[in-house]
Design an enzyme around this catalytic site. Structure first.
Site, PDB file in Angstrom:
ATOM      1  N   SER A 119       5.686   9.819  31.552  1.00  0.00           N
ATOM      2  CA  SER A 119       6.243  11.136  31.805  1.00  0.00           C
ATOM      3  C   SER A 119       5.529  11.799  32.995  1.00  0.00           C
ATOM      4  CB  SER A 119       6.179  11.976  30.523  1.00  0.00           C
ATOM      5  OG  SER A 119       6.913  13.162  30.646  1.00  0.00           O
ATOM      6  N   ASP A 175      17.558  10.982  30.830  1.00  0.00           N
ATOM      7  CA  ASP A 175      16.317  11.672  30.501  1.00  0.00           C
ATOM      8  C   ASP A 175      16.412  13.138  30.921  1.00  0.00           C
ATOM      9  OD1 ASP A 175      13.475  12.674  30.925  1.00  0.00           O
ATOM     10  OD2 ASP A 175      13.069  10.676  30.110  1.00  0.00           O
ATOM     11  N   HIS A 207      13.285  10.413  25.553  1.00  0.00           N
ATOM     12  CA  HIS A 207      12.092  10.494  26.399  1.00  0.00           C
ATOM     13  C   HIS A 207      10.948   9.823  25.649  1.00  0.00           C
ATOM     14  CE1 HIS A 207       9.914  12.114  29.811  1.00  0.00           C
ATOM     15  NE2 HIS A 207       9.013  12.658  29.006  1.00  0.00           N
TER      16      HIS A 207
END
Length: 223
Positions: A119, A175, A207
């Site tokens: 991320s 996403d 995610h």
């Protein structure tokens, strides 16, 4: 726009310079290779290190996982104007640079250093590799893409040679934080820097990290 690049001469002091770096795995003196792991927004070094439980390799790894100040590497989206994320972004890049230098001083060359992030951590570690190209052991960007100037990523802002560094980029095609267009643009830039890029966009994935991505990590570790 000239992108910040960390060097030995940078006397850079920012929010991440005084945060701890957790060590794991074997001691550097006993290691075949090293991995630097970068956690996501709001997370901790302990959370990203749990991913290493899924590694399946005979390599003896020494691990380094820096902690972001207040658990966040930069305050806004990676697609916000990059000046809005300063000085945090440059501070984070310098943090990674210093860890690489420390590993080299301990006898581990870049070609035996793997870099992984999830991320926000994937965006950060990708940007570090693109701004500081060399022959690394490998880069794994899980649900992330290049930061560039935030608004865009321009191939003209990056120069150098990744010398065939294996790169895996995995992300959902929907996403909510990482547009697939930015992942595609990042793949193109890494390819222009002579990396060996594998990109996978997973239909409808959340995610998160899936089993196929773990398999790609292990493939890079064992190549």
């Amino acid at each position: 726009m000239s992108l910040f690049k960390a060097t030995d001469n940078n006397q850079f002091t920012g929010p991440h310079q005084s945060t701890p770096t957790l060590k794991g795995g074997v001691n550097a003196s006993e290691a075949d290779a090293a991995m630097i792991l970068i956690h996501g927004r709001g997370a901790t070094v302990e959370s990203i290190l749990t991913l290493t439980d899924e590694f399946d390799t005979d390599k003896k790894l020494t691990l380094r996982a820096p902690q972001a100040s207040q658990n966040t590497w930069y305050p806004y989206s990676f697609m916000a104007p990059s000046e809005n994320n300063e000085p945090n972004l440059s501070s984070a890049l310098k943090k990674i640079y210093d860890i690489v230098q420390e590993l080299k001083e301990e006898g581990i060359s870049e070609e035996n250093i793997y870099l992984l992030g999830f991320s926000q951590g994937a965006c950060l570690i990708s940007e570090f590799v693109a701004r500081h190209p060399n022959k690394y052991g490998g880069l794994v960007a899980l649900s992330g893409g290049l930061i560039g100037t935030g608004n865009s990523v321009d191939p003209k802002d990056y120069e150098g040679d990744l010398k065939g560094t294996p790169i895996f980029m995995g992300c959902s095609d929907v996403d909510p934080h990482i547009p697939k267009e930015r992942v595609n643009e990042s793949e193109e830039i890494f390819s222009l820097l002579n990396a060996n890029v594998t990109k996978k966009l997973y239909p409808g994935m959340g995610h998160t990290v899936n089993r196929d991505e773990i398999d790609h990590i292990n493939h890079i570790l064992n190549s």
